[in-house]
Each structure stands twice: as C-alpha cells, then as structure tokens.
Design a protein around this motif. Structure first.
Motif, PDB file in Angstrom:
ATOM      1  N   ALA A 135      -4.341  -0.065  -1.197  1.00 50.07           N
ATOM      2  CA  ALA A 135      -3.733   1.066  -1.914  1.00 50.07           C
ATOM      3  C   ALA A 135      -3.979   2.375  -1.179  1.00 50.07           C
ATOM      4  O   ALA A 135      -3.174   3.317  -1.260  1.00 50.07           O
ATOM      5  CB  ALA A 135      -4.277   1.144  -3.337  1.00 50.07           C
ATOM      6  N   PHE A 136      -5.088   2.443  -0.418  1.00 47.78           N
ATOM      7  CA  PHE A 136      -5.418   3.666   0.325  1.00 47.78           C
ATOM      8  C   PHE A 136      -4.446   3.915   1.482  1.00 47.78           C
ATOM      9  O   PHE A 136      -4.373   5.034   2.002  1.00 47.78           O
ATOM     10  CB  PHE A 136      -6.840   3.603   0.869  1.00 47.78           C
ATOM     11  CG  PHE A 136      -7.911   3.675  -0.196  1.00 47.78           C
ATOM     12  CD1 PHE A 136      -7.623   4.149  -1.465  1.00 47.78           C
ATOM     13  CD2 PHE A 136      -9.202   3.262   0.073  1.00 47.78           C
ATOM     14  CE1 PHE A 136      -8.601   4.213  -2.449  1.00 47.78           C
ATOM     15  CE2 PHE A 136     -10.194   3.332  -0.897  1.00 47.78           C
ATOM     16  CZ  PHE A 136      -9.884   3.807  -2.166  1.00 47.78           C
ATOM     17  N   LEU A 137      -3.703   2.892   1.892  1.00 49.06           N
ATOM     18  CA  LEU A 137      -2.727   3.089   2.960  1.00 49.06           C
ATOM     19  C   LEU A 137      -1.634   4.057   2.533  1.00 49.06           C
ATOM     20  O   LEU A 137      -1.007   4.706   3.370  1.00 49.06           O
ATOM     21  CB  LEU A 137      -2.094   1.744   3.354  1.00 49.06           C
ATOM     22  CG  LEU A 137      -3.028   0.653   3.871  1.00 49.06           C
ATOM     23  CD1 LEU A 137      -2.235  -0.622   4.168  1.00 49.06           C
ATOM     24  CD2 LEU A 137      -3.765   1.114   5.115  1.00 49.06           C
ATOM     25  N   GLU A 138      -1.418   4.145   1.247  1.00 49.04           N
ATOM     26  CA  GLU A 138      -0.390   5.023   0.701  1.00 49.04           C
ATOM     27  C   GLU A 138      -0.956   6.351   0.202  1.00 49.04           C
ATOM     28  O   GLU A 138      -0.236   7.193  -0.328  1.00 49.04           O
ATOM     29  CB  GLU A 138       0.324   4.309  -0.454  1.00 49.04           C
ATOM     30  CG  GLU A 138       0.944   2.972  -0.034  1.00 49.04           C
ATOM     31  CD  GLU A 138       1.211   2.054  -1.208  1.00 49.04           C
ATOM     32  OE1 GLU A 138       0.911   2.461  -2.359  1.00 49.04           O
ATOM     33  OE2 GLU A 138       1.702   0.933  -0.984  1.00 49.04           O
ATOM     34  N   SER A 139      -2.260   6.550   0.389  1.00 51.56           N
ATOM     35  CA  SER A 139      -2.904   7.778  -0.077  1.00 51.56           C
ATOM     36  C   SER A 139      -2.512   8.959   0.816  1.00 51.56           C
ATOM     37  O   SER A 139      -2.425   8.805   2.044  1.00 51.56           O
ATOM     38  CB  SER A 139      -4.423   7.604  -0.069  1.00 51.56           C
ATOM     39  OG  SER A 139      -5.066   8.838  -0.257  1.00 51.56           O
ATOM     40  N   PRO A 140      -2.276  10.156   0.245  1.00 48.12           N
ATOM     41  CA  PRO A 140      -1.979  11.326   1.079  1.00 48.12           C
ATOM     42  C   PRO A 140      -3.204  11.830   1.846  1.00 48.12           C
ATOM     43  O   PRO A 140      -3.070  12.602   2.786  1.00 48.12           O
ATOM     44  CB  PRO A 140      -1.504  12.367   0.051  1.00 48.12           C
ATOM     45  CG  PRO A 140      -2.153  11.961  -1.236  1.00 48.12           C
ATOM     46  CD  PRO A 140      -2.216  10.465  -1.196  1.00 48.12           C
ATOM     47  N   SER A 141      -4.375  11.374   1.458  1.00 49.97           N
ATOM     48  CA  SER A 141      -5.609  11.839   2.101  1.00 49.97           C
ATOM     49  C   SER A 141      -5.748  11.251   3.500  1.00 49.97           C
ATOM     50  O   SER A 141      -5.489  10.063   3.728  1.00 49.97           O
ATOM     51  CB  SER A 141      -6.818  11.448   1.259  1.00 49.97           C
ATOM     52  OG  SER A 141      -8.017  11.695   1.961  1.00 49.97           O
ATOM     53  N   ASN A 142      -6.179  12.076   4.458  1.00 55.47           N
ATOM     54  CA  ASN A 142      -6.463  11.611   5.812  1.00 55.47           C
ATOM     55  C   ASN A 142      -7.850  10.960   5.920  1.00 55.47           C
ATOM     56  O   ASN A 142      -8.276  10.598   7.004  1.00 55.47           O
ATOM     57  CB  ASN A 142      -6.364  12.769   6.805  1.00 55.47           C
ATOM     58  CG  ASN A 142      -4.929  13.196   7.022  1.00 55.47           C
ATOM     59  OD1 ASN A 142      -4.025  12.358   7.017  1.00 55.47           O
ATOM     60  ND2 ASN A 142      -4.706  14.494   7.196  1.00 55.47           N
ATOM     61  N   PHE A 143      -8.525  10.867   4.811  1.00 51.25           N
ATOM     62  CA  PHE A 143      -9.868  10.290   4.788  1.00 51.25           C
ATOM     63  C   PHE A 143      -9.819   8.788   5.080  1.00 51.25           C
ATOM     64  O   PHE A 143     -10.766   8.209   5.583  1.00 51.25           O
ATOM     65  CB  PHE A 143     -10.485  10.550   3.414  1.00 51.25           C
ATOM     66  CG  PHE A 143     -11.925  10.195   3.302  1.00 51.25           C
ATOM     67  CD1 PHE A 143     -12.903  11.021   3.834  1.00 51.25           C
ATOM     68  CD2 PHE A 143     -12.332   9.035   2.653  1.00 51.25           C
ATOM     69  CE1 PHE A 143     -14.245  10.701   3.721  1.00 51.25           C
ATOM     70  CE2 PHE A 143     -13.664   8.699   2.531  1.00 51.25           C
ATOM     71  CZ  PHE A 143     -14.624   9.541   3.075  1.00 51.25           C
TER      72      PHE A 143
END
Length: 650
Positions: A135-143
């Motif tokens: 799900a983090f692949l779609e996160s706007p965060s560059n983290f």
C-alpha cells in the motif's frame, strides 16, 4: 577569464572521468561469500531484521555506522548471506545451507533503508531482503519505496524482496469496538461484524494484491512473507478462525513466513510458515549481535543453568545470587538452543514456597504440543498437552517441607519417560505419544518466587545396535541404545508371533528403545513379488501389540522403488547401503527418499561416503556401521554396532 573557466571545467571533467575509471578498474568490492556447492549444513539458519537505518545518532533506528559495524562483525565471525530461495530449498529438503547462514531483513519498505544500506551491503559483500507493505507504493510520501525504486532494488545483486501484505500493517477497530490487527480481527460494519466468508475474503484479497504487485514489479513470485505485528492469528485478541484463514491464504502464495521477532535461529523442524527472526535493537554493537547469535545456536553438549546463566531466555531478568537463580513468578524461562532436542535428561534442585507450583516444559513445540512435569507441595505429575486437550500420564503424592530443597531428575527417551526424586523413583516408564517427539526445554513458577539451586540438561543421542534380539544387547549398553535392528528373514509373519519375540519387543519399548526389523530384499524384483512381500509385512504389522511399537523397517539390498512401496504401506524406512552405493546415489539428481541411510563398511570408506551424503541429507538421517571398534563420525551422525560387547559404544 572565460578561457580559464572552460579549461578548469575540462580539467574537472577529466579528473572525474579519471576517478571513475580508477574506481572501475582498481576498486575492489568484497565478493558475495556464497558458494552453495560447498554447503552441507542441515541444522538451520539465523534471521535478523531491522526496522530502518538513519544518518542521525539520535532516534529509534540503527545508524549506518552501526549497520556497517554489524556487517563487519558478521563477516569476521564467518556468517554467510542467505536469500529467501535458499531457505525454501532447505525446508523442501532440496539443498543444505552454509554452517552460519544468515538472512537479513529490513521491515516496512523504507527508502532510507535502501539508500543507506545499499553501499554498505556492497562494501561488505552481503545481501538483504526488503519486506514491503505494498500500500505504501501508492503513498505520496517519499519516505517509502515506490515502484521505480523496487525495480532498481530487484535488479541489484545485494537485495531481494518479500511481502508484508498490502494493508496488513493497519490496525482496525473490531466489531466490539476494540483495537485489532487487520489480518486477525473481524472488522465492523453498520450491519454488524464480518461473517466468516467476508472475513476470509478480505484477508485473502490482501495477500493476493500484495503478491500480484510485487510479482508484476520483479517478474517472478515472491517466496517470503513477514507478518506485521508478529501476529499470524495466535495473539490473545485474534479471532478464533484467524490462524486457519491466514495460513490458507499465505500458503497459496508464499513458501516461508516470519512471525516471531525475538529469536534468531530456525531449526530444520520448525514450521516454514511460522519462522522467527531477531529484531535487532538499534543500540547494539556488532560484538553484542554476534554474542546473541552464538547463544541461540543449537546446543549439543550438556548445559548447566547455574554455571551458564546466559543459556536462559526470559522476559524477566535472570537473577543469579550466591549460586542460586531466583525465578520470578508467572514468567517462563527457556533454555536457548534446545528447540530440536528429542531424547534428554534434566536434573533440577528447587526450593518452592508452600503456595507455589513449578512446571518444567519438555519437548515444547507450542502451548498445544508439549510435555509438562509439574510439582506442588502435595504432588508431582506428568502431563501431555496436545490440541485435543491435556492428559495426565502419572501422578505421585509428595510432601514438601517448608524451606527444604528437592532434587528431581527427568529422563525422556523415545516414547517413554521416567522421574526420580533424589535417588527414589517417582514414576516410569510412562508411555508417551509419538506425536510429541522433540522441542525445547523451559520452566515456570506460578504463585510465588522460587529458588533454583541446580539445573542441568543434556541431550541423549545413543546408537543403533544390530542384534538377534534386544535381550542380546548387554545390560550396561541398553541405556544408550537408541534402536535395535533385528534380522527378519523373508518377512515371515510367524517371526513376531512367537511369545518370546513379543516380550522382547515390549521390553525394548519399556526401555525407550525402538525395534527395527531388517529385511534383505532383491534390488529389482517383479512388481508382483514386491507387492507380495509388502502385503505380508503389513499383515504381520496388523498385530495390535506390534503396530504401535514397530513403525520403521530397514531394507538391505533395496532400491528407491522398495522405499516407495513401504512408505505407501505406512512405514518409515532405513536403507542399508555400501559406501560405493552412496557414491552413485549422491551423484544423481534424484531426491533421496529413505528416512535414514545406514552406511555399512570399513571406517575410512564409510567416513568418505558420509562426507558426500552430507551434501544431500542431514547428519541426523545418517547411521554409520563400520567394521572398526572405534566409530567416530562427524557430529550428528548416529553410530551403529554389531555384536556389541559390554561397555562398547560408551
């Protein structure tokens, strides 16, 4: 001025090109220390996980300098990097591992772990596996790492990928309004809690979505999974169906999974879908990391819990005061490195308060698979705990004088148990279920603190004896005899029908010794002849007295087809072969299907054959019968003797 600037830029460019050329030609990167053709360890591997890396000294994550120190320590101590595919092959019995194989995991798909870790992995010659909540692949965060980052990562020889699910990292509010984990709690809806079907579909969909995304990026299946929150359905708040639902969804897509986060070592008998790793604290130095790994290694020598307090593992601090360990109430204490112990002897001296109860765990696999020896001020008891419930096997009244210590000795051998209080027998031989065959040792005191004044534990390895009867084994050798192999001519049903033969088998079983009939067979009989002998053996085996006691056969002169035929009939099989036959077996690509291999011949030839076999089968699956009196073999290989004389083999 402009001319000078241009010349300066050209010189800088040439300098940069020169540096890059020098680095390309002369800069050496330590090679990945991986040569699977030399591996012959079947005892297990270590797994470590890191939650992230940081440039800063302050914070919850290990610094890159700290990670470099860890990798240096691992390399200097002889640890070899593993990838998930190595572990899959190991648990399938397809390939051994290096003596000190270590899988390094990074949790959470963090970009800083990749950026800061990559140059260090390359410099030290190690590999790490990034576990990704997709799900983090779609996160706007560059983290977090994105698809492009994972494509780069998947092309690197220093990285592999594993799944952490899609939304499995989330905490949810269950239908009771209580906090729960995404994979193990039923979510709430206006109409009420999820029904079984909806719960199963939501969980399964999460596994499928994550696996699909990672496969799309890498172009190949992802074999490993790491459970968020170390919860596969066994946590106290988990739904009763969660473990079953998660396991079914997991094994459809992945071959191995990591759950526990507090123990680094995984032995050969661990469930590959319930593996454990050590989540490394950010404060640890490399030296401390190596010390912790060494403590968790499989133990094969006798252990002393007082002289070696480092062998204990507990949530509470192990307090040693004036040669006595103070056991905190209601906290379990485990002996590291005993996870795969089978036969064993445990001696302990304890002082119990009047209202306290002591439980010693033996062959502990989990809370539903273990033996429990319990002591109170009034009685001692031995119980078996299995999924179907707890069964009391033996009970003996006791009288504990306040302030007086009591000495107990427990002996577990095959499917029998004995217990002594001091030199006085309490009970035994007590029959045990064959389903609880191995596991770790631990203890817990409930009700009050207790004092442990002595604690020793040692594994019992034993040897195999070829003899005409168990009674033919000298009495002084029977305690160390693991099994006796009897010649069984033509599988004659009348052989075990004799009363004295039955009594011999019963006597062996009462002493915790297996009886294994040896059949000499023709290597390539007709299918009809093979079928007749198998049917004849099965008929003899139907005797209600023999069936629970004789579960293994030894075949001399047989081949893989004979092994398969007796496996189909419900037997485990020892295949007796010569060293030259072992060479032919190990040279071929086919899997060795026999449960054990017994090598028979001169010592040097047998030893050479053992070394070759270790590339294909574990040491614990090899039995060595040599013509010499002294039969020293590599650790873990079982010695065998024929015509055993009193005292030989000790």
């Amino acid at each position: 001025m402009r001319k000078t600037l241009i010349i300066t830029q050209v010189l800088l460019g040439l300098a940069l090109l020169g540096f890059l050329a020098y680095r390309f030609v002369f800069h050496t990167v330590p090679p990945l220390v991986r040569d699977p053709s030399t591996w012959k360890n079947w005892e297990g591997f270590y797994a470590l996980s890191y939650t992230g890396l940081s440039k800063e000294e302050e914070g919850p994550y290990l610094t890159r300098q700290g990670f470099a120190d860890h990798l240096t320590a691992l390399r200097e101590a002889g640890y070899v990097p593993l990838i998930p595919e190595d572990i899959v092959a190991f648990y399938r019995g397809e390939h051994p591992l290096p003596a000190k194989g270590v899988l390094i995991l990074f949790e959470g798909g963090r970009k800083d772990s990749f950026l800061l870790g990559s140059p260090l992995l390359e410099k030290k010659g190690f590999i790490a596996t990034m576990t990704v909540p997709t799900a983090f692949l779609e996160s706007p965060s560059n983290f977090y790492l994105k698809k492009g980052d994972l494509k780069r990562l998947s092309r690197s020889p220093y990285w592999r990928l594993a799944s952490m699910g899609h939304e499995a990292y989330k905490k949810i509010t269950d239908y009771r309004g209580q906090p729960g984990h995404f994979l193990t709690a039923r979510s709430a809806s206006p109409s009420g809690p999820e029904d079984d079907r909806a719960f199963m579909e939501r969980v399964s969909r999460d596994y499928r979505r994550a696996a699909s995304l990672l496969t799309e990026i890498t172009g190949k299946p992802v074999p490993a999974y790491l459970y968020p929150f170390a919860d596969s359905g066994s946590s106290p708040q988990a739904d009763p169906l969660a473990a079953e639902i998660n396991r079914k969804a997991l094994q459809a897509l992945h071959s191995i999974a990591f759950v526990g986060a507090h123990a680094p070592f995984n032995g050969p008998n661990r469930d590959p879908l319930q593996l454990t790793r050590l989540r490394v604290p950010s404060s640890w130095k490399g030296k401390q990391l190596i010390s912790e790994l060494e403590k968790s290694a499989p133990q094969t020598a006798p252990l002393d819990g007082i002289q070696q307090p480092g062998i204990w593992e507990s949530d509470k601090r192990v307090t040693l005061r004036e040669g006595v360990i103070l056991l905190s109430a209601d906290s379990p204490y485990w002996i590291r490195g005993t996870e795969d112990w089978e036969d064993q002897e445990v001696t302990l001296k304890v002082q119990l308060p009047e209202k306290a109860a002591l439980s010693v765990f033996l062959r502990h696999q989990d809370r539903d698979n273990q033996l429990v020896f319990s002591v109170t001020a009034k009685e001692a008891a031995l119980r078996e705990q299995q999924k179907r419930g707890r069964q009391t096997l033996a009970v003996k009244p006791l009288s504990f004088d306040q302030g007086v210590s009591r000495l107990f000795r427990l002996r577990i051998k095959a499917n029998r148990a004995w217990c002594w209080s001091g030199e006085k027998p309490l009970f035994g031989p007590v029959p045990l279920s064959p389903l609880i065959a191995r596991g770790k040792i631990g203890l817990i005191v409930q009700g009050a603190q207790a004092s442990l004044e002595a604690f020793q534990a040692r594994p019992l390895f034993g040897y195999y004896v070829f003899a005409d009867a168990y009674q033919a084994v000298p009495p002084g050798n029977r305690a160390d005899t693991r099994a006796v192999l009897l010649p069984w001519k033509d599988g004659d049903p009348a052989f075990f029908a004799e009363e004295k033969r039955k009594m011999d088998v019963l006597k062996a079983a009462a002493d915790g010794v297996q009886v294994i009939p040896v059949l000499t067979v023709t290597p390539t009989p007709s299918p009809q002849a093979r079928g007749r002998l198998v049917a004849q053996v099965r008929k003899a085996w139907e005797d209600p007295l023999l069936k629970p006691l004789i579960r293994t056969l030894a075949l001399s002169g047989g081949d893989e087809e004979w092994v398969s035929a007796f496996h189909a009939a419900g037997f485990k099989v020892i295949r007796i072969i010569r060293p030259d036959e072992a060479e032919k077996i190990t040279a071929g690509p086919a899997r060795i299907s026999a449960d054990w291999i017994c090598l028979e011949g001169p010592r040097e030839a047998v030893l050479s054959a053992v070394e070759r076999l270790l590339f294909r089968v574990p040491a614990r699956k090899i039995i060595a019968l040599t013509t010499e009196t002294e039969s020293r073999m590599p650790p873990g290989v079982y010695p065998a003797f024929s015509r055993l004389k009193e005292g030989r083999g000790k």
